[in-house]
Write a protein that holds these residues in place. Structure first.
Motif, short mmCIF file in Angstrom:
data_model
loop_
_atom_site.label_atom_id
_atom_site.label_comp_id
_atom_site.label_asym_id
_atom_site.label_seq_id
_atom_site.Cartn_x
_atom_site.Cartn_y
_atom_site.Cartn_z
N UNK A 518 0.82 -1.23 0.00
CA UNK A 518 0.00 0.00 0.00
C UNK A 518 0.84 1.26 0.00
N UNK A 519 1.86 1.31 0.85
CA UNK A 519 2.66 2.53 0.97
C UNK A 519 3.96 2.49 0.17
N UNK A 520 4.41 1.30 -0.22
CA UNK A 520 5.66 1.18 -0.95
C UNK A 520 6.89 1.32 -0.09
N UNK A 521 6.77 1.38 1.21
CA UNK A 521 7.90 1.55 2.10
C UNK A 521 8.52 0.18 2.40
N UNK A 522 9.83 0.23 2.68
CA UNK A 522 10.57 -0.98 2.98
C UNK A 522 10.51 -1.24 4.49
N UNK A 523 10.48 -2.53 4.86
CA UNK A 523 10.46 -2.89 6.28
C UNK A 523 11.11 -4.25 6.44
N UNK A 524 11.47 -4.54 7.68
CA UNK A 524 12.07 -5.83 8.03
C UNK A 524 11.40 -6.33 9.30
N UNK A 525 11.60 -7.61 9.62
CA UNK A 525 11.14 -8.22 10.85
C UNK A 525 12.35 -8.44 11.74
N UNK A 526 12.39 -7.73 12.85
CA UNK A 526 13.50 -7.81 13.80
C UNK A 526 13.09 -8.71 14.96
N UNK A 527 13.96 -9.60 15.34
CA UNK A 527 13.67 -10.53 16.42
C UNK A 527 13.93 -9.85 17.77
N UNK A 528 12.91 -9.85 18.61
CA UNK A 528 13.00 -9.30 19.97
C UNK A 528 12.52 -10.36 20.94
N UNK A 535 9.68 -3.41 11.46
CA UNK A 535 10.31 -2.11 11.54
C UNK A 535 10.59 -1.57 10.13
N UNK A 536 10.24 -0.31 9.91
CA UNK A 536 10.50 0.33 8.62
C UNK A 536 11.96 0.77 8.53
N UNK A 537 12.54 0.65 7.34
CA UNK A 537 13.95 1.00 7.11
C UNK A 537 14.07 1.77 5.80
N UNK A 538 15.27 2.32 5.56
CA UNK A 538 15.62 2.97 4.30
C UNK A 538 16.76 2.19 3.65
N UNK A 539 16.58 1.88 2.38
CA UNK A 539 17.57 1.08 1.64
C UNK A 539 18.42 2.01 0.80
N UNK A 540 19.75 1.83 0.90
CA UNK A 540 20.69 2.63 0.11
C UNK A 540 21.29 1.82 -1.02
N UNK A 541 22.59 1.65 -1.00
CA UNK A 541 23.32 0.92 -2.04
C UNK A 541 22.95 -0.56 -2.00
N UNK A 549 21.39 -0.44 4.66
CA UNK A 549 20.10 -0.03 5.23
C UNK A 549 20.33 0.96 6.36
N UNK A 550 19.32 1.78 6.58
CA UNK A 550 19.28 2.70 7.72
C UNK A 550 18.08 2.33 8.57
#
Length: 569
Positions: A518-528, A535-541, A549-550
């Motif tokens: 829907x939003x086109x944003x990148x995210x990952x699943x972090x183990x806690x 969690x949403x992230x920003x992808x670079x190179x 990633x940031x």
């Protein structure tokens, strides 16, 4: 009233005068009671129920996270390091400095003309017969003069070969002065000529016998044949190291060396014949001048004889007048023939000199051909043999193979100047730049990796070949920066060209980076703990497998697959 009887709850107890006053029970109505205890109990029940519900939901979440972990979700740890974006292309190793050896271009006359039995005088025997008779008076004297000239030419030929060009001047002079017929000399010449032709027919045209013409094909003689065949006789082993100037290949030179010896002998003989011919021409010129002087002397004598006419008889006087006319005609003829004889002598001498130069040229060609049939290395390096069709198979060139002129059969390469000839798809061509770094890996040596950089990018793609090709490839040239002794020409390899790089990047696998539809944003699943946190992230190179990633920290664990609870597919 019985003593053990209990008083009624609704009747007051009787008061006795002897009893002391005590507490009195007062009845209170229900509506007048305080509500504090009721609400307190309700509040306790609510608190207990909420705590129980919270504990239940937490236990459900823990059980769900444990179930997700037990479901086998793949994980990866976020790391910090160097990240590169590269482009993989294929290539072949080659040498930048090399020396290509080809089979020599053998030049020369294939007919073998002038190799043996060559005679400068023999070429001009026909011209002797065409020379004008230099003397004679009247019909019989003229024929006798020609015969005498032929006789003189024959005698000079028997003594010196090229003396046949003496033009028979002295014989004509003798005929003019003595008026003696030379018929016997002419018949002797004819008999000599017939004997010579008979001898020639029995020994063959070259004097080697009637079957000598058939030996050229076997011995590689004048007809070409073995003289110009290029059969490898000596050849260095493929992959061996050679030095500059070292002989690396030699063709069979037996017939060419024989041809060279023949031309050496022929040129030496022709040189001597040419010198003798020049001397004979000078002799013929001197003899012609003597003939002119003799004709003038005869004319002077005839003029003196004319003074004796008064004392001579009529017949002798008429004979003296005829002698004067004949002497005058002979003298005029000698003077007129002088310029033609000089021109003919010069032409024949020029023709002989040109033929001699042609022989010298063939000799030089034979010398050059003999040298060309030995191939030497022009640089220090390693030998690389080419392939050839041998029968029905494609095999490496070896000793005994016959090559055609100009055929490429070997390379001497400098192993310290290796390059990579690669090709890139035209779609990816615009991503390459001059000087970009690359890593080379070889199919023959899986553990070998060497650095390189781009030194050349073609301006136009390669041709499509025999059929239409809609996706073309662009040639790319790379130079290897660090050599290895195992790198030799014609090795297939893969080239990873570095397009971009980040020295300190937070690296996460691309398989664990997801995109919200829907939003086109990148995210990952972090183990806690035992659960996965989105969690949403920003992808670079990005590279083919990982990305910078940031929003993540080094050491965090992310899921490479969507957890079952969040997997809608």
């Amino acid at each position: 009233m019985q003593p053990n009887a209990q008083p009624d709850a609704g009747t007051p107890a009787p008061v006795t005068p002897s009893s002391k006053p005590g507490p009195v029970v007062v009845s209170v109505h229900e509506e007048e009671r305080k509500p504090t205890s009721k609400w307190l109990i309700l509040l306790v029940f609510v608190v207990v129920g909420g705590v129980g519900y919270w504990l239940w939901t937490k236990q459900v979440a823990i059980d769900r996270a444990a179930a997700q972990v037990r479901a086998g979700v793949r994980t990866a740890t976020v790391q910090t390091g160097r990240l590169e974006r590269s482009l993989r292309i294929s290539g072949i190793t080659a040498a930048e400095k090399f020396n290509s050896l080809i089979a020599p271009q053998i030049r020369g006359n294939r007919s073998g003309r002038g190799r043996s039995g060559f005679n400068l005088a023999g070429m001009d025997q026909a011209s002797v017969a065409s020379l004008p008779a230099l003397g004679g008076g009247g019909g019989a004297s003229s024929s006798g003069g020609s015969a005498a000239a032929a006789g003189a030419a024959s005698s000079l030929t028997s003594s010196g070969g090229t003396a046949a060009r003496s033009f028979g001047g002295s014989g004509a002079t003798k005929a003019a002065s003595s008026r003696v017929s030379s018929g016997s000399s002419g018949s002797a010449n004819r008999s000599t000529a017939s004997a010579s032709s008979g001898s020639s027919s029995s020994l063959g045209s070259d004097g080697l016998g009637s079957t000598s013409s058939q030996l050229n094909g076997v011995l590689g003689g004048g007809g070409g044949g073995g003289d110009f065949n290029l059969v490898l006789q000596n050849l260095v082993k493929p992959g061996s190291m050679v030095r500059k100037g070292q002989t690396v290949a030699e063709f069979d030179r037996q017939f060419m060396l024989t041809r060279l010896d023949d031309y050496n002998a022929t040129v030496a003989t022709a040189k001597a014949q040419l010198a003798q011919q020049k001397a004979n021409l000078e002799l013929a010129r001197y003899t012609h001048n003597q003939n002119i002087e003799k004709a003038k002397a005869a004319l002077d004598k005839a003029k003196l004889d004319m003074r004796t006419i008064p004392v001579l008889s009529q017949i002798d006087a008429e004979r003296a007048r005829l002698s004067l006319e004949e002497a005058t005609a002979q003298y005029q003829q000698q003077l007129a023939e002088g310029k033609f004889i000089d021109a003919q002598e010069k032409a024949q001498l020029k023709y002989a000199e040109l033929e001699f130069k042609a022989l010298e040229m063939e000799l030089r060609r034979a010398e050059q051909n003999a040298e060309r049939m030995i191939s030497k290395a022009t640089i220090d390096g390693m030998t690389v043999m080419q392939n050839i069709f041998r029968g029905s198979e494609f095999a490496q060139i070896q000793e005994g193979d016959q090559l055609y002129p100009g055929q490429f059969f070997m390379q001497v390469v400098d192993p310290n100047s290796m390059i990579i000839n690669a090709v890139v798809n035209q779609v990816d061509g615009e991503r390459l730049r001059m000087g970009q770094k690359a890593r080379i890996r070889f199919d023959a040596y899986p553990g070998l990796e060497v650095p390189a950089h781009i030194v050349s990018i073609a301006a136009v793609p390669k041709s499509g070949g025999m059929r239409a090709t809609y996706v073309r490839e662009i040639p790319v040239l790379l130079r290897i920066d660090k050599m290895d002794p195992r790198i030799i020409p014609d090795l297939s390899c893969s080239v990873d060209v570095v397009l971009a790089e980040d020295a300190e990047a937070t690296i996460a696998p691309l398989a664990g980076v997801f995109e919200d539809e829907r939003t086109g944003k990148k995210f990952v699943y972090v183990k806690q703990g035992e659960a996965w946190n989105r969690r949403e992230i920003e992808v670079g190179l990005e590279s083919y497998l990982v990305a910078s990633v940031k929003g993540l920290k080094t050491g965090e664990v992310i899921a490479l697959d969507k957890p079952p609870a969040d997997n809608k597919g």
